[in-house]
Design a protein around this motif. Sequence first.
Motif, PDB file in Angstrom:
ATOM      1  N   ARG A   1     -40.764 -40.324 -70.062  1.00 11.47           N
ATOM      2  CA  ARG A   1     -39.324 -40.178 -69.880  1.00 11.47           C
ATOM      3  C   ARG A   1     -38.839 -38.825 -70.387  1.00 11.47           C
ATOM      4  O   ARG A   1     -38.015 -38.171 -69.782  1.00 11.47           O
ATOM      5  N   PHE A   2     -39.373 -38.420 -71.512  1.00 11.02           N
ATOM      6  CA  PHE A   2     -38.981 -37.135 -72.084  1.00 11.02           C
ATOM      7  C   PHE A   2     -40.096 -36.111 -71.955  1.00 11.02           C
ATOM      8  O   PHE A   2     -40.010 -35.026 -72.503  1.00 11.02           O
ATOM      9  N   SER A   3     -41.182 -36.503 -71.273  1.00 15.05           N
ATOM     10  CA  SER A   3     -42.345 -35.631 -71.111  1.00 15.05           C
ATOM     11  C   SER A   3     -42.841 -35.128 -72.462  1.00 15.05           C
ATOM     12  O   SER A   3     -43.098 -33.953 -72.642  1.00 15.05           O
ATOM     13  N   SER A   4     -42.931 -36.044 -73.411  1.00 17.38           N
ATOM     14  CA  SER A   4     -43.415 -35.630 -74.719  1.00 17.38           C
ATOM     15  C   SER A   4     -44.742 -36.291 -75.026  1.00 17.38           C
ATOM     16  O   SER A   4     -45.077 -37.337 -74.478  1.00 17.38           O
ATOM     17  N   PHE A   5     -45.507 -35.666 -75.878  1.00 21.63           N
ATOM     18  CA  PHE A   5     -46.838 -36.110 -76.228  1.00 21.63           C
ATOM     19  C   PHE A   5     -46.978 -36.009 -77.733  1.00 21.63           C
ATOM     20  O   PHE A   5     -46.677 -34.985 -78.321  1.00 21.63           O
ATOM     21  N   HIS A   6     -47.382 -37.107 -78.375  1.00 20.52           N
ATOM     22  CA  HIS A   6     -47.543 -37.117 -79.817  1.00 20.52           C
ATOM     23  C   HIS A   6     -48.922 -37.663 -80.154  1.00 20.52           C
ATOM     24  O   HIS A   6     -49.400 -38.584 -79.508  1.00 20.52           O
ATOM     25  N   CYS A   7     -49.518 -37.142 -81.160  1.00 20.27           N
ATOM     26  CA  CYS A   7     -50.782 -37.654 -81.665  1.00 20.27           C
ATOM     27  C   CYS A   7     -50.536 -38.079 -83.105  1.00 20.27           C
ATOM     28  O   CYS A   7     -50.184 -37.246 -83.940  1.00 20.27           O
ATOM     29  N   ILE A   8     -50.685 -39.371 -83.381  1.00 21.36           N
ATOM     30  CA  ILE A   8     -50.324 -39.931 -84.675  1.00 21.36           C
ATOM     31  C   ILE A   8     -51.518 -40.623 -85.287  1.00 21.36           C
ATOM     32  O   ILE A   8     -52.215 -41.368 -84.609  1.00 21.36           O
ATOM     33  N   LEU A   9     -51.757 -40.379 -86.552  1.00 22.69           N
ATOM     34  CA  LEU A   9     -52.829 -41.061 -87.255  1.00 22.69           C
ATOM     35  C   LEU A   9     -52.423 -42.512 -87.443  1.00 22.69           C
ATOM     36  O   LEU A   9     -51.396 -42.813 -88.004  1.00 22.69           O
ATOM     37  N   SER A  10     -53.266 -43.440 -86.915  1.00 22.05           N
ATOM     38  CA  SER A  10     -52.879 -44.844 -86.940  1.00 22.05           C
ATOM     39  C   SER A  10     -53.573 -45.640 -88.019  1.00 22.05           C
ATOM     40  O   SER A  10     -53.246 -46.786 -88.243  1.00 22.05           O
ATOM     41  N   SER A  11     -54.580 -45.096 -88.664  1.00 28.13           N
ATOM     42  CA  SER A  11     -55.201 -45.812 -89.780  1.00 28.13           C
ATOM     43  C   SER A  11     -55.945 -44.873 -90.680  1.00 28.13           C
ATOM     44  O   SER A  11     -56.137 -43.752 -90.384  1.00 28.13           O
TER      45      SER A  11
ATOM     46  N   ILE B   1     -49.760 -35.665 -86.099  1.00 28.78           N
ATOM     47  CA  ILE B   1     -50.721 -34.574 -86.236  1.00 28.78           C
ATOM     48  C   ILE B   1     -50.257 -33.377 -85.417  1.00 28.78           C
ATOM     49  O   ILE B   1     -50.267 -32.253 -85.885  1.00 28.78           O
ATOM     50  N   PHE B   2     -49.863 -33.617 -84.173  1.00 24.93           N
ATOM     51  CA  PHE B   2     -49.299 -32.563 -83.338  1.00 24.93           C
ATOM     52  C   PHE B   2     -48.479 -33.194 -82.233  1.00 24.93           C
ATOM     53  O   PHE B   2     -48.582 -34.381 -81.966  1.00 24.93           O
ATOM     54  N   GLU B   3     -47.658 -32.380 -81.603  1.00 28.96           N
ATOM     55  CA  GLU B   3     -46.834 -32.829 -80.489  1.00 28.96           C
ATOM     56  C   GLU B   3     -47.007 -31.871 -79.322  1.00 28.96           C
ATOM     57  O   GLU B   3     -47.363 -30.707 -79.505  1.00 28.96           O
ATOM     58  N   GLU B   4     -46.753 -32.388 -78.143  1.00 28.98           N
ATOM     59  CA  GLU B   4     -46.806 -31.552 -76.948  1.00 28.98           C
ATOM     60  C   GLU B   4     -45.875 -30.361 -77.134  1.00 28.98           C
ATOM     61  O   GLU B   4     -44.769 -30.497 -77.651  1.00 28.98           O
ATOM     62  N   GLY B   5     -46.362 -29.202 -76.767  1.00 33.31           N
ATOM     63  CA  GLY B   5     -45.559 -27.995 -76.907  1.00 33.31           C
ATOM     64  C   GLY B   5     -45.864 -27.211 -78.173  1.00 33.31           C
ATOM     65  O   GLY B   5     -45.460 -26.063 -78.306  1.00 33.31           O
ATOM     66  N   ASP B   6     -46.570 -27.842 -79.123  1.00 35.37           N
ATOM     67  CA  ASP B   6     -46.971 -27.114 -80.326  1.00 35.37           C
ATOM     68  C   ASP B   6     -47.922 -25.982 -79.929  1.00 35.37           C
ATOM     69  O   ASP B   6     -48.694 -26.128 -78.977  1.00 35.37           O
ATOM     70  N   PRO B   7     -47.883 -24.853 -80.628  1.00 35.49           N
ATOM     71  CA  PRO B   7     -48.825 -23.768 -80.331  1.00 35.49           C
ATOM     72  C   PRO B   7     -50.269 -24.254 -80.502  1.00 35.49           C
ATOM     73  O   PRO B   7     -50.563 -25.039 -81.395  1.00 35.49           O
ATOM     74  N   VAL B   8     -51.127 -23.808 -79.604  1.00 38.88           N
ATOM     75  CA  VAL B   8     -52.534 -24.212 -79.671  1.00 38.88           C
ATOM     76  C   VAL B   8     -53.300 -23.156 -80.459  1.00 38.88           C
ATOM     77  O   VAL B   8     -53.717 -22.137 -79.930  1.00 38.88           O
ATOM     78  N   ASN B   9     -53.442 -23.419 -81.765  1.00 38.99           N
ATOM     79  CA  ASN B   9     -54.206 -22.503 -82.608  1.00 38.99           C
ATOM     80  C   ASN B   9     -55.150 -23.262 -83.534  1.00 38.99           C
ATOM     81  O   ASN B   9     -55.679 -22.705 -84.480  1.00 38.99           O
ATOM     82  N   GLU B  10     -55.319 -24.559 -83.241  1.00 40.90           N
ATOM     83  CA  GLU B  10     -56.194 -25.392 -84.059  1.00 40.90           C
ATOM     84  C   GLU B  10     -56.919 -26.392 -83.163  1.00 40.90           C
ATOM     85  O   GLU B  10     -56.464 -26.706 -82.077  1.00 40.90           O
ATOM     86  N   ILE B  11     -58.019 -26.891 -83.664  1.00 38.46           N
ATOM     87  CA  ILE B  11     -58.706 -28.008 -83.050  1.00 38.46           C
ATOM     88  C   ILE B  11     -58.895 -29.041 -84.153  1.00 38.46           C
ATOM     89  O   ILE B  11     -59.118 -28.688 -85.307  1.00 38.46           O
ATOM     90  N   PHE B  12     -58.750 -30.306 -83.805  1.00 37.51           N
ATOM     91  CA  PHE B  12     -58.847 -31.369 -84.790  1.00 37.51           C
ATOM     92  C   PHE B  12     -60.084 -32.206 -84.525  1.00 37.51           C
ATOM     93  O   PHE B  12     -60.318 -32.646 -83.409  1.00 37.51           O
ATOM     94  N   PHE B  13     -60.874 -32.430 -85.561  1.00 40.48           N
ATOM     95  CA  PHE B  13     -61.999 -33.352 -85.527  1.00 40.48           C
ATOM     96  C   PHE B  13     -61.627 -34.488 -86.473  1.00 40.48           C
ATOM     97  O   PHE B  13     -61.376 -34.249 -87.654  1.00 40.48           O
ATOM     98  N   ILE B  14     -61.596 -35.690 -85.969  1.00 36.49           N
ATOM     99  CA  ILE B  14     -61.251 -36.840 -86.792  1.00 36.49           C
ATOM    100  C   ILE B  14     -62.539 -37.386 -87.389  1.00 36.49           C
ATOM    101  O   ILE B  14     -63.383 -37.922 -86.680  1.00 36.49           O
ATOM    102  N   LYS B  15     -62.687 -37.228 -88.689  1.00 35.38           N
ATOM    103  CA  LYS B  15     -63.914 -37.653 -89.363  1.00 35.38           C
ATOM    104  C   LYS B  15     -63.903 -39.147 -89.649  1.00 35.38           C
ATOM    105  O   LYS B  15     -64.938 -39.806 -89.574  1.00 35.38           O
ATOM    106  N   SER B  16     -62.750 -39.698 -89.980  1.00 35.29           N
ATOM    107  CA  SER B  16     -62.648 -41.132 -90.193  1.00 35.29           C
ATOM    108  C   SER B  16     -61.230 -41.571 -89.858  1.00 35.29           C
ATOM    109  O   SER B  16     -60.297 -40.784 -89.903  1.00 35.29           O
ATOM    110  N   GLY B  17     -61.096 -42.841 -89.523  1.00 35.89           N
ATOM    111  CA  GLY B  17     -59.795 -43.376 -89.149  1.00 35.89           C
ATOM    112  C   GLY B  17     -59.632 -43.417 -87.642  1.00 35.89           C
ATOM    113  O   GLY B  17     -60.584 -43.199 -86.896  1.00 35.89           O
TER     114      GLY B  17
END
Length: 71
Positions: A61-71, A36-52
């Motif tokens: 280790r790499f100071s990275s952040f990921h947000c992944i839809l898991s279901s 959905i997004f990764e650390e460092g992406d521009p902040v111009n959106e907000i996400f509301f997860i309606k389902s899932g």
Amino acid sequence: MAFLKSLPLMNNWPLPSISALFRNIVSVKKTRNQTIFEEGDPVNEIFFIKSGEVEVIITRRFSSFHCILSS
């Protein structure tokens, strides 16, 4: 708009503010394991997860952040 009003985050928001937010919402469907997004992406959106579910992965280790839809 009922979905937004049901969120605890919106408890103290006045109805005109919720309505203004609702008018700007764009519904997006994501697939399983799609980032959905990764650390460092521009902040111009907000996400509301309606389902899932969402999995947040932080790799220090790499100071990275990921947000992944898991279901």
